[in-house]
Scaffold this active site. Structure first.
Site, short mmCIF file in Angstrom:
data_model
loop_
_atom_site.label_atom_id
_atom_site.label_comp_id
_atom_site.label_asym_id
_atom_site.label_seq_id
_atom_site.Cartn_x
_atom_site.Cartn_y
_atom_site.Cartn_z
CG ASP A 11 -1.62 1.14 1.38
OD1 ASP A 11 -2.63 1.48 0.41
OD2 ASP A 11 -1.64 2.19 2.23
CD GLU A 71 -2.20 2.14 -3.45
OE1 GLU A 71 -3.56 2.43 -3.79
OE2 GLU A 71 -2.17 2.17 -2.42
#
Length: 724
Positions: free
Chosen positions: A374, A412
């Site tokens: 993330d 990401e």
């Protein structure tokens, strides 16, 4: 006589020199040597960090990193009294500190009935950082299992004063327990990789999931759904965060971790601490037995401790300045590149080590096959917050770790202030979530102008972002292609809503992105929707499905899209632990035709590895329009291509794409009509929208309906019958 000291100061050598010969041996027996404890036994060892069982000594070794602490005490608690420690060991820096690590070793005989542990830490407090509070009971960052007392209270951790009896504690786990991984080989999927993103709780929590109520919303509940996943055809499940988080924060999605080593206890069907990890391992083992890989969505960029107003659970109390990135703003002392209040400082070696130790633990101990990071651009930030556009240390450290060599690493590639998609991201061999694929495909299917050139690049594998020139040499599979993920509309909501409807999140509809690139097909939401609008929505969903699975790269889609699951227009249900955030399995029965289409498209892709390659298609693809050339003008909404499969020992595939709102006549530009069979026509109702055997073409002219896609297949030469 030593006059200065007034004592005799003669060595044994002097004594022997002044005698007539060696002294006669005394008639005594030498006393047995006392076995002294080793240095490690007496002081403990600084590595490994956390709690480790020493079998040979029947003892626990405790080690924790705190650079600026002036005093550290280990607290051991029994289940009978979670307020007052059964044993408090004050660590002496002259004996129990090595460098920046405090440590000690405690025999199990001394621990007696203790089951839980924590720390108390003192140091020079910096007021605006609100840290180093010796009254706070602090959790070990390396705790592998976390216990929340019945009186657990988040609010006490946010105020000055003691939170004894109300703080999360590390668990001294059953060190004798083992797990049998024998007979199971971790799967590794390449051209057949299809990633399915799901939420552990939301996947089976709904009473209509068909899972036994005692296991609904748990790791064990996922195991019951493996036959469904096998039927669908997915080969990799990506679990939204499973790191332990604060159960009182309202963080349903899980992106506010408390700890990076312990599985989230509230996802377990068991209430026993020692069985939690076993349930998680049984889930991973069951997936592997079904030849399905397991990827964890991991959040290492920040923690749930938030900004200076947030709770003190662990890192803040151990050493705020040592774990977090600080800002130059006294009013907001924590740098916030995560959008959640704080950012871990990857300029610190011990923070990077903690992340690598965590990855290694999940790989080695839990047999996880990969990780999706993330807001991974945070990894690129220096201690002062600036971006390291070269080789940020953690990437080379992960690459050099032998435990992580074959692990699937997915980024990401952005954070709140940086966008590093493609070449800008320092992890050269990592896969990356391709946000450009998502946006360009959405805009094209929606009907925006000027999108044909962009869609060609996305279908091809996004070589503009991942170039395969001599200098860069990226692979096509590094692009993780997706139209939807947990973050944003579901696939159905993408075709049912023009705008977000996030009022129930409690933020006055201010949260969630405005850049949805969605189109409701003529009517907002589901109330009173006409049959024509519903039919168009289903057709658009099939178009998205087609483009996803026909594109070069690694495809990913979110759980429930295959049966039109809805979140009622909420594009950010991060706190919706209810029917909004749970899958509605009744939709599977209502939309069996969409499920069938997804299943068939996944099988088609897996049966034609020519589409998903390690490298780009290059000379194997020919681009067309309704005629021999692609219309690249701004007003164009159509294109076609032929992917030749001979180099991959595969069939040829011809695709005609019409995103225009009127039908278009395409002319197949290669071969004769008899050579081609129609596999897909998204404008046709089920089951005619997908034919396993294929429908032979009668002519090379094909009327492609408005907003639809047609896929043809031509058997490879070896499959064509030669002669009678």
């Amino acid at each position: 006589m030593d006059e200065k000291r007034g004592t005799v100061n003669r060595s044994s050598v002097d004594v022997l020199a002044n005698t007539g010969g060696p002294a006669k041996p005394a008639d005594t027996v030498s006393a047995p040597l006392t076995k002294r404890p080793t240095w490690d036994q007496a002081e403990g060892n600084p590595l490994p960090l956390g709690v480790n069982w020493i079998e040979a000594e029947q003892a626990f070794n405790f080690a924790i990193h705190s650079e600026h602490a002036e005093s550290v005490a280990l607290l051991l608690y029994s289940p009978a009294d979670l307020v007052n420690p059964l044993l408090r060991l004050q660590l002496d820096y002259l004996h129990h500190k090595s460098g920046r690590i405090w440590h000690c070793r405690v025999p199990v005989t001394k621990i007696t009935e203790a089951r839980y542990y924590a720390y108390s830490v003192s140091g020079e407090s910096i007021p605006q950082l609100h840290s180093f509070d010796p009254q706070k009971v602090l959790l070990d960052p390396y705790a592998k299992c976390i216990f929340f007392p019945p009186a657990f209270d988040r609010n006490l951790a946010m105020r000055e004063g003691s939170n004894a009896g109300s703080a999360p504690l590390g668990v001294l786990m059953d060190y004798r327990s083992t797990f049998d991984w024998s007979g199971v080989r971790p799967p590794y999927h390449e051209s057949d990789a299809v990633i399915y993103e799901l939420h552990v709780r939301g996947f089976t929590k709904n009473p209509n999931s068909g899972v036994d109520p005692s296991r609904a919303g748990t790791y064990a509940g996922l195991v019951e759904k493996i036959p469904y996943l096998k039927e669908l055809g997915v080969t990799v499940v990506e679990l939204m965060p499973v790191f332990q988080r604060d159960p009182q924060e309202g963080d349903y999605w899980g992106y506010m971790p408390l700890n990076f080593f312990a599985p989230h206890a509230q996802y377990a069907s068991t209430q026993r601490d020692d069985e939690l990890r076993i349930e998680f391992k049984n889930m991973v083992k069951a997936f592997h037995q079904a030849d399905i890989g397991v990827v964890l969505d991991v959040v290492y960029n920040h923690t749930c401790e938030g900004d200076y107003k947030g709770p003190i659970y662990s890192y803040k109390g151990l050493d705020s300045a040592g774990y977090y990135m600080l800002s130059s703003d006294p009013a907001n002392p924590y740098a916030n590149y995560s959008g959640t209040g704080n950012t871990l400082n990857f300029g610190q070696a011990h923070v990077r080590k903690m992340v690598i130790d965590s990855l290694r633990y999940w790989k080695r101990g839990m047999h996880i096959d990969g990780f999706r990071f993330d807001l991974a651009s945070v990894f690129s930030r220096n201690a002062d917050g600036s971006l390291n556009w070269g080789e940020a240390p953690i990437f080379s450290e992960i690459a050099a770790d032998p435990e992580l060599g074959r692990v699937r690493l997915i980024a990401e590639p952005w954070d709140t202030a940086a966008y590093q998609l493609g070449r800008g991201f320092p992890g050269l061999t990592w896969l990356q979530w391709n946000g450009r694929f998502r946006d360009d495909i959405r805009r094209f299917v929606k009907g925006d102008t000027g999108m044909v050139p962009e869609v060609m690049r996305r279908i091809y594998g996004s070589d503009d972002l991942f170039p395969d020139n001599r200098a860069d040499a990226y692979h096509a599979y590094q692009s993780v292609n997706y139209v939807t993920s947990h973050d944003g509309f579901t696939l159905y909501d993408l075709v049912a809503y023009d705008r977000k409807h996030n009022w129930k999140n409690g933020n006055n509809n201010q949260d969630g992105t405005e850049a949805n690139f969605s189109w409701n097909c003529g009517q907002e939401g589901d109330e009173g929707v006409s049959p024509a609008v519903r039919a168009l929505r289903q057709q658009q969903v099939k178009n998205f499905c087609c483009l996803l699975f026909l594109s070069n790269g690694t495809p990913m889609f979110r759980a429930g899209d295959e049966f039109l699951n809805t979140q009622f227009g909420n594009n950010n249900p991060y706190n919706q632990d209810n029917e909004i955030g749970w899958l509605d399995w009744s939709q599977l029965q209502s939309n069996k035709d969409i499920f069938r289409f997804f299943k068939k498209m996944i099988a088609f892709r897996k049966n034609h590895p020519s589409m998903s390659r390690s490298r780009f298609w290059r000379e194997d693809v020919s681009w067309y329009g309704v005629g021999p050339t692609v219309d690249l003008s701004s007003d164009s909404h159509s294109l076609a291509f032929c992917l030749h499969g001979a180099s991959q020992d595969d069939d040829d595939i011809y695709v005609m794409i019409n995103a225009y709102w009127e039908e278009l006549e395409f002319n197949v530009q290669e071969g004769t009509a008899q050579e081609w069979k129609r596999i897909v026509d998204t404008a046709r109702p089920s089951p005619d929208d997908f034919s396993d055997d294929g429908i032979p073409l009668k002519q090379t002219k094909y009327l492609v309906a408005p907003r639809s896609i047609v896929v043809l297949c031509r058997p490879k030469k070896s499959d064509v019958r030669q002669g009678p």
